[in-house]
Design a protein around this motif. Sequence first.
Motif, PDB file in Angstrom:
ATOM      1  N   ARG A 159       0.837  -1.201   0.000  1.00 36.79           N
ATOM      2  CA  ARG A 159       0.000   0.000   0.000  1.00 36.79           C
ATOM      3  C   ARG A 159       0.877   1.258   0.000  1.00 36.79           C
ATOM      4  NH1 ARG A 159      -4.040  -2.660  -2.064  1.00 36.79           N
ATOM      5  NH2 ARG A 159      -5.330  -3.832  -0.592  1.00 36.79           N
ATOM      6  N   LYS A 160       1.945   1.223   0.774  1.00 36.92           N
ATOM      7  CA  LYS A 160       2.873   2.364   0.800  1.00 36.92           C
ATOM      8  C   LYS A 160       3.434   2.622  -0.596  1.00 36.92           C
ATOM      9  CE  LYS A 160       7.246   3.976   2.799  1.00 36.92           C
ATOM     10  NZ  LYS A 160       8.447   3.607   3.586  1.00 36.92           N
ATOM     11  N   GLY A 161       3.702   1.544  -1.329  1.00 40.01           N
ATOM     12  CA  GLY A 161       4.264   1.680  -2.667  1.00 40.01           C
ATOM     13  C   GLY A 161       3.242   2.013  -3.737  1.00 40.01           C
ATOM     14  N   GLY A 162       1.965   2.117  -3.352  1.00 43.66           N
ATOM     15  CA  GLY A 162       0.954   2.556  -4.301  1.00 43.66           C
ATOM     16  C   GLY A 162       0.085   1.462  -4.885  1.00 43.66           C
ATOM     17  N   TYR A 163       0.169   0.232  -4.346  1.00 46.29           N
ATOM     18  CA  TYR A 163      -0.678  -0.846  -4.851  1.00 46.29           C
ATOM     19  C   TYR A 163      -2.072  -0.720  -4.235  1.00 46.29           C
ATOM     20  CZ  TYR A 163      -2.187  -5.385  -6.478  1.00 46.29           C
ATOM     21  OH  TYR A 163      -2.867  -6.391  -7.110  1.00 46.29           O
ATOM     22  N   ARG A 164      -3.093  -0.667  -5.082  1.00 50.11           N
ATOM     23  CA  ARG A 164      -4.460  -0.429  -4.602  1.00 50.11           C
ATOM     24  C   ARG A 164      -5.388  -1.622  -4.827  1.00 50.11           C
ATOM     25  NH1 ARG A 164      -1.988   2.461  -2.159  1.00 50.11           N
ATOM     26  NH2 ARG A 164      -1.769   4.721  -2.337  1.00 50.11           N
ATOM     27  N   GLY A 165      -4.943  -2.626  -5.553  1.00 48.30           N
ATOM     28  CA  GLY A 165      -5.800  -3.763  -5.853  1.00 48.30           C
ATOM     29  C   GLY A 165      -5.849  -4.781  -4.730  1.00 48.30           C
ATOM     30  N   ALA A 166      -6.523  -5.890  -4.990  1.00 52.78           N
ATOM     31  CA  ALA A 166      -6.584  -6.986  -4.022  1.00 52.78           C
ATOM     32  C   ALA A 166      -5.202  -7.628  -3.910  1.00 52.78           C
ATOM     33  CB  ALA A 166      -7.606  -8.015  -4.466  1.00 52.78           C
TER      34      ALA A 166
END
Length: 202
Positions: A159-166
Amino acid sequence: MPSALEAATIEHCFYCFDVLISRLEDKPIPKAQCVDAEYPLFVTWNIDTHGDMHLRGCIGNFNAMPLGSGLQQYALASALQDRRFNPITLREVPRLECGVSLLTNFEDGQDYLDWEIGVHGIWIEFTNDQGHKRTATYLPEVMPEQGWNKQETIDSLLRKGGYRGAITEKVLKSIKLTRYQSSKAKAGYTEYVAYKKGADVL
């Protein structure tokens, strides 16, 4: 990558205070007196808010660079350019604590769980939901401070790295993980002032 040739010291933190205060007061930045070995490093600023320390900025670099210039660059970058926060002001300096982490012993992990809490920092490379390559890292002290297990750490780091998916098993297995260790020193503003008074006497 370097091995642990030199430990981070409280003097490294004092120099970061020198650099930041000089910049905020628009004065010439002094030259570092430390050994100029090359290290990847991070500088962290925390601030005392009603008796609790909170992150105020943390930026560093995984490319080894001369220690003196690296401390100078990242003392300022972490204080003034961390996009999560407003730039630190001179008024806040008396409530600051500085941490310097020298990063060593980089190793490729076999998978996303091949590291130890309280021992390793981790750096992950992954592809986000738009197909773009992204990276993110946590220093070794972050996981124990947050009370996270390995899975919680990886989820947070994605999430910190910008991943927003499942966050699926496929995503987790695609992660390239590098583990590392660090030597860290910390110093608060009160210690810095006492050090400067002693230096003036000398």
